[in-house]
Motif scaffolding. Structure first.
Motif, mmCIF file in Angstrom:
data_model
loop_
_atom_site.group_PDB
_atom_site.id
_atom_site.type_symbol
_atom_site.label_atom_id
_atom_site.label_comp_id
_atom_site.label_asym_id
_atom_site.label_seq_id
_atom_site.Cartn_x
_atom_site.Cartn_y
_atom_site.Cartn_z
ATOM 1 N N ALA A 87 34.217 -14.077 37.612
ATOM 2 C CA ALA A 87 34.769 -12.726 37.396
ATOM 3 C C ALA A 87 34.478 -11.812 38.581
ATOM 4 N N THR A 88 35.492 -11.070 38.994
ATOM 5 C CA THR A 88 35.331 -10.013 40.004
ATOM 6 C C THR A 88 34.191 -9.085 39.570
ATOM 7 N N ARG A 89 33.406 -8.627 40.525
ATOM 8 C CA ARG A 89 32.260 -7.764 40.205
ATOM 9 C C ARG A 89 32.693 -6.347 39.852
ATOM 10 N N ARG A 90 31.733 -5.607 39.259
ATOM 11 C CA ARG A 90 31.901 -4.155 39.099
ATOM 12 C C ARG A 90 30.902 -3.476 40.024
ATOM 13 N N THR A 91 31.263 -2.324 40.541
ATOM 14 C CA THR A 91 30.264 -1.487 41.201
ATOM 15 C C THR A 91 30.231 -0.169 40.434
ATOM 16 N N VAL A 92 29.063 0.435 40.369
ATOM 17 C CA VAL A 92 28.919 1.688 39.624
ATOM 18 C C VAL A 92 28.377 2.755 40.574
ATOM 19 N N ALA A 93 29.089 3.872 40.655
ATOM 20 C CA ALA A 93 28.590 5.034 41.405
ATOM 21 C C ALA A 93 28.252 6.114 40.377
ATOM 22 N N VAL A 94 27.000 6.573 40.361
ATOM 23 C CA VAL A 94 26.609 7.645 39.445
ATOM 24 C C VAL A 94 26.509 8.935 40.254
ATOM 25 N N VAL A 95 27.375 9.887 39.917
ATOM 26 C CA VAL A 95 27.416 11.137 40.672
ATOM 27 C C VAL A 95 26.683 12.224 39.886
ATOM 28 N N ASP A 96 25.695 12.825 40.531
ATOM 29 C CA ASP A 96 24.957 13.952 39.962
ATOM 30 C C ASP A 96 25.800 15.208 40.197
ATOM 31 N N ALA A 97 26.362 15.763 39.109
ATOM 32 C CA ALA A 97 27.304 16.885 39.267
ATOM 33 C C ALA A 97 26.608 18.121 39.848
ATOM 34 N N ALA A 98 25.300 18.266 39.600
ATOM 35 C CA ALA A 98 24.588 19.460 40.081
ATOM 36 C C ALA A 98 24.462 19.449 41.607
ATOM 37 N N THR A 99 24.139 18.276 42.168
ATOM 38 C CA THR A 99 23.874 18.218 43.615
ATOM 39 C C THR A 99 24.983 17.517 44.396
ATOM 40 N N GLY A 100 25.806 16.725 43.687
ATOM 41 C CA GLY A 100 26.827 15.920 44.371
ATOM 42 C C GLY A 100 26.264 14.592 44.875
ATOM 43 N N ASP A 101 24.934 14.401 44.767
ATOM 44 C CA ASP A 101 24.318 13.156 45.251
ATOM 45 C C ASP A 101 24.820 11.966 44.435
ATOM 46 N N THR A 102 24.943 10.827 45.109
ATOM 47 C CA THR A 102 25.496 9.644 44.455
ATOM 48 C C THR A 102 24.537 8.473 44.545
ATOM 49 N N THR A 103 24.378 7.762 43.419
ATOM 50 C CA THR A 103 23.579 6.536 43.397
ATOM 51 C C THR A 103 24.538 5.379 43.165
ATOM 52 N N GLN A 104 24.503 4.380 44.040
ATOM 53 C CA GLN A 104 25.492 3.294 43.992
ATOM 54 C C GLN A 104 24.808 1.987 43.567
ATOM 55 N N LEU A 105 25.414 1.271 42.611
ATOM 56 C CA LEU A 105 24.899 -0.031 42.171
ATOM 57 C C LEU A 105 26.004 -1.068 42.382
ATOM 58 N N ASN A 106 25.764 -2.059 43.222
ATOM 59 C CA ASN A 106 26.788 -3.059 43.536
ATOM 60 C C ASN A 106 26.368 -4.434 43.021
ATOM 61 N N GLU A 107 27.184 -5.046 42.138
ATOM 62 C CA GLU A 107 26.902 -6.406 41.671
ATOM 63 C C GLU A 107 27.144 -7.387 42.830
ATOM 64 N N PRO A 108 26.562 -8.616 42.751
ATOM 65 C CA PRO A 108 26.718 -9.555 43.883
ATOM 66 C C PRO A 108 28.119 -10.141 44.024
ATOM 67 N N GLY A 109 28.861 -10.254 42.915
ATOM 68 C CA GLY A 109 30.205 -10.846 42.981
ATOM 69 C C GLY A 109 30.215 -12.280 42.505
ATOM 70 N N PRO A 110 31.412 -12.839 42.261
ATOM 71 C CA PRO A 110 31.537 -14.196 41.708
ATOM 72 C C PRO A 110 31.238 -15.265 42.750
ATOM 73 N N ALA A 111 30.709 -16.401 42.305
ATOM 74 C CA ALA A 111 30.483 -17.522 43.238
ATOM 75 C C ALA A 111 31.834 -18.147 43.594
ATOM 76 N N VAL A 112 32.066 -18.326 44.884
ATOM 77 C CA VAL A 112 33.331 -18.907 45.359
ATOM 78 C C VAL A 112 33.081 -20.385 45.669
ATOM 79 N N ALA A 113 33.872 -21.279 45.052
ATOM 80 C CA ALA A 113 33.719 -22.730 45.265
ATOM 81 C C ALA A 113 34.366 -23.117 46.604
#
Ligand code: TA6
Length: 311
Positions: A87-113
Motif C-alpha cells: 500500500a502507498t504510504r500516508r504522510t501526516v502534517a500537523v499544523v499548529d493554527a496558533a503559530t503556523g508551525d508544522t510537524t511532519q510524520l512520513n511513513e516508510p512506504g511499501p516494499a517494492v519487489a
C-alpha cells in the motif's frame, strides 16, 4: 511535456489543531487529504503554470487507489504510476493554527519487489523517450526495496535520451545521483551539509557541483536560493519573510526551476520564479499548494543578484 517521478508517492494528510502540545490529546479542526510525495506536488504546481505533466512512480493498495482517484480530477496531469503490491504510504502534517508551525510524520512506504522495479524501469525508459519530453524531475525518498543507486540509473537513462534531468532527494541516493551528472540538483541546507560535510552554503554548493551536477540550486528557507551553474552564480531572495506552512515549499521551487528550464528562461528568471512560488506555497492554507495572488505579487520583487566568482 514534463515527467515527474515519485518513487515513494504518498497520500498527504494535513491536520489543523488550535495549538500543538506534547503529551496532550488534540481536537482536529480541519482535515485535508491529497495526492503527495514530492514529484506529485511538483506536478500540481507545473500544471497550474500551464504545463502538461506526466507523473510516474509507484502506487498500490487502498491508499494508492485513493491517490489515483484524486489525481484523475486534477487538470493537465497524466497518471503513469506503476503498480506495487504493497500500500502507498500516508504522510501526516500537523499544523499548529496558533503559530503556523508544522510537524511532519512520513511513513516508510511499501516494499517494492525486484520484478516491480524492473517493470517500472521499462516504463520509465519508454516515457523519457516520448516525443516532446522537455524535462524530468526525480523527487523524494526511495521506498524499501528500490536500490540506493536508483536515481543514478534514472539520470543516466534521461541523459542518454538527451532529456534534461533535475534531482531532489537526500542522503546516499543524492550522493550517488550527483555523481551521475544530473543537469540540476536542488538540495536544502541540511541535505547539502550531509553531502559535502560543509555548513557554509557558498562552499558546499560549489563542492556539490564539483561532485558532478551541472548546476546546484540550494534552497535556504526564508533566505531564498543559492545557485551555482556553468553560466554563473546567483542569490535569489524573497522581498519579505512570509509565515505559514513550509510543507511543499521546496517542491514548488523545483516546479519553478523546471518550468523555467522547459521554457528556456535565463537562470535569473528561473530562480525568481522558484523563490516566488516557494513563498506563495508557505502562505497557502493547504500544504503543497500555492497562493496565486501572492505569487503574482512577489514575482517582480524577488531580488536576484549575480556573484563575482561564478562556476
Ligand atoms: O515536500 C513535502 C512532501 O512532498 C510531502 O508532500 C510529503 O509527501 C513528503 O514531502 C515526502 O517526502 P519524502 O522525502 O519522504 O519522499
Amino acid at each position: 511535456m514534463i515527467l515527474t517521478v515519485t518513487l515513494n508517492a504518498a497520500l498527504d494528510i494535513t491536520y489543523r489543531v488550535p495549538a500543538l502540545t506534547p503529551h496532550a490529546s488534540h481536537r482536529v479542526t480541519e482535515v485535508t487529504e491529497r495526492p503527495g510525495g514530492k514529484g506529485l506536488n511538483v506536478a500540481r504546481v507545473l500544471a497550474a503554470l500551464g504545463h502538461d505533466v506526466t507523473v510516474t512512480g509507484f502506487a498500490g493498495g487502498d491508499t494508492g487507489r485513493a491517490l489515483r482517484d484524486r489525481l484523475a480530477t486534477e487538470p493537465h496531469i497524466t497518471d503513469a504510476l506503476a503498480p506495487v503490491a504493497g500500500a502507498t504510504r500516508r504522510t501526516v502534517a500537523v499544523v499548529d493554527a496558533a503559530t503556523g508551525d508544522t510537524t511532519q510524520l512520513n511513513e516508510p512506504g511499501p516494499a517494492v519487489a525486484p520484478a516491480e522495479w524492473a517493470a517500472f524501469l521499462d516504463s520509465y525508459e519508454e516515457l523519457v523517450r516520448r516525443d516532446g519530453m522537455a524535462a524530468v524531475a526525480l523527487c523524494g525518498s526511495l521506498p524499501p526495496g528500490v536500490p540506493v543507486g536508483a536515481y543514478a540509473l534514472l539520470i543516466r537513462s534521461a541523459r542518454a535520451a538527451r532529456v534534461p534531468v533535475l534531482l531532489d532527494t537526500s542522503g546516499e541516493p543524492l550522493r550517488r545521483g550527483v555523481a551521475a551528472r544530473p543537469d540540476v540538483v536542488k538540495p536544502n541546507a541540511d541535505e547539502l551539509a550531509e553531502l559535502t560535510g560543509s555548513h557554509e552554503p557558498d562552499r558546499a554548493t560549489r563542492d556539490a557541483r564539483r561532485r558532478g551536477a551541472h548546476a546546484v540550486v540550494a534552497s535556504l528557507g526564508a533566505d531564498g536560493l543559492l545557485a551555482v551553474t556553468a553560466d554563473g552564480g546567483w542569490r535569489a531572495r524573497p522581498p519579505k519573510r512570509v509565515r505559514g506552512n513550509p510543507t511543499g515549499a521546496g517542491d514548488s521551487a523545483v516546479a519553478g526551476l523546471l518550468s523555467g528550464l522547459a521554457e528556456h528562461l535565463p537562470w535569473p528568471d528561473r530562480l525568481a520564479r522558484a523563490v516566488a512560488l516557494s513563498a506563495a506555497t508557505v502562505v497557502a492554507p493547504v500544504a503543497g499548494e500555492f497562493d496565486a495572488a501572492t505569487y503574482e505579487d512577489l514575482l517582480p520583487r524577488v531580488a536576484v543578484t549575480g556573484q563575482v566568482t561564478a562556476a
